[in-house]
Design a protein around this motif. Structure first.
Motif, PDB file in Angstrom:
ATOM      1  N   LYS A 259      66.655  68.126  28.313  1.00  0.00           N
ATOM      2  CA  LYS A 259      65.386  68.044  27.592  1.00  0.00           C
ATOM      3  C   LYS A 259      64.405  67.190  28.382  1.00  0.00           C
TER       4      LYS A 259
ATOM      5  N   LYS B 200      53.078  72.400  28.423  1.00  0.00           N
ATOM      6  CA  LYS B 200      53.572  73.705  27.988  1.00  0.00           C
ATOM      7  C   LYS B 200      52.376  74.607  27.691  1.00  0.00           C
TER       8      LYS B 200
ATOM      9  N   LYS C 193      49.477  71.999  25.887  1.00  0.00           N
ATOM     10  CA  LYS C 193      49.597  70.574  25.585  1.00  0.00           C
ATOM     11  C   LYS C 193      50.999  70.107  25.945  1.00  0.00           C
ATOM     12  N   LEU C 194      51.221  68.804  25.839  1.00  0.00           N
ATOM     13  CA  LEU C 194      52.545  68.266  26.113  1.00  0.00           C
ATOM     14  C   LEU C 194      53.487  68.668  24.997  1.00  0.00           C
ATOM     15  N   ALA C 195      54.713  69.010  25.366  1.00  0.00           N
ATOM     16  CA  ALA C 195      55.710  69.396  24.384  1.00  0.00           C
ATOM     17  C   ALA C 195      57.099  69.115  24.936  1.00  0.00           C
ATOM     18  N   GLN C 196      58.030  68.868  24.010  1.00  0.00           N
ATOM     19  CA  GLN C 196      59.419  68.725  24.428  1.00  0.00           C
ATOM     20  C   GLN C 196      59.948  70.113  24.764  1.00  0.00           C
ATOM     21  N   GLN C 197      60.615  70.214  25.901  1.00  0.00           N
ATOM     22  CA  GLN C 197      61.146  71.489  26.369  1.00  0.00           C
ATOM     23  C   GLN C 197      62.574  71.269  26.857  1.00  0.00           C
ATOM     24  N   GLU C 198      63.216  72.340  27.212  1.00  0.00           N
ATOM     25  CA  GLU C 198      64.573  72.240  27.742  1.00  0.00           C
ATOM     26  C   GLU C 198      64.710  73.170  28.932  1.00  0.00           C
TER      27      GLU C 198
ATOM     28  N   PHE D  91      59.772  66.215  28.485  1.00  0.00           N
ATOM     29  CA  PHE D  91      58.412  66.430  28.004  1.00  0.00           C
ATOM     30  C   PHE D  91      57.561  66.846  29.188  1.00  0.00           C
ATOM     31  N   GLY D  92      56.752  67.860  28.980  1.00  0.00           N
ATOM     32  CA  GLY D  92      55.883  68.325  30.046  1.00  0.00           C
ATOM     33  C   GLY D  92      54.812  69.239  29.487  1.00  0.00           C
TER      34      GLY D  92
END
Length: 66
Positions: free
Chosen positions: A48, A53, A38-43, A50-51
């Motif tokens: 940072k 994951k 699903k979409l998630a905040q990442q780094e 959203f994409g």
């Protein structure tokens, strides 16, 4: 490991609603995988974003057996 996957309109709607999607894809090396995510905040590299994951801990995700 990734190859490209074009998300369908339904998959995009599900992702934007916070839902998981799952699909099959083939890597550049020709390996077949099934993934759930699903979409998630990442780094990445200190930035940072959203994409999509993948949840590789989900039993449904992983390399497809031949």
């Amino acid at each position: 490991k990734w190859s490209s996957h074009r998300f369908s309109d339904d998959e995009v709607a599900d992702l934007l609603a916070g839902n998981e999607v799952e699909f099959d894809f083939q890597t550049a090396k020709g390996d077949d995988y099934h993934v759930v995510g699903k979409l998630a905040q990442q780094e990445y590299d200190g930035h940072k974003f959203f994409g999509f994951k993948p949840d590789w801990d989900d039993d449904r995700s992983g390399k497809n057996d031949d």
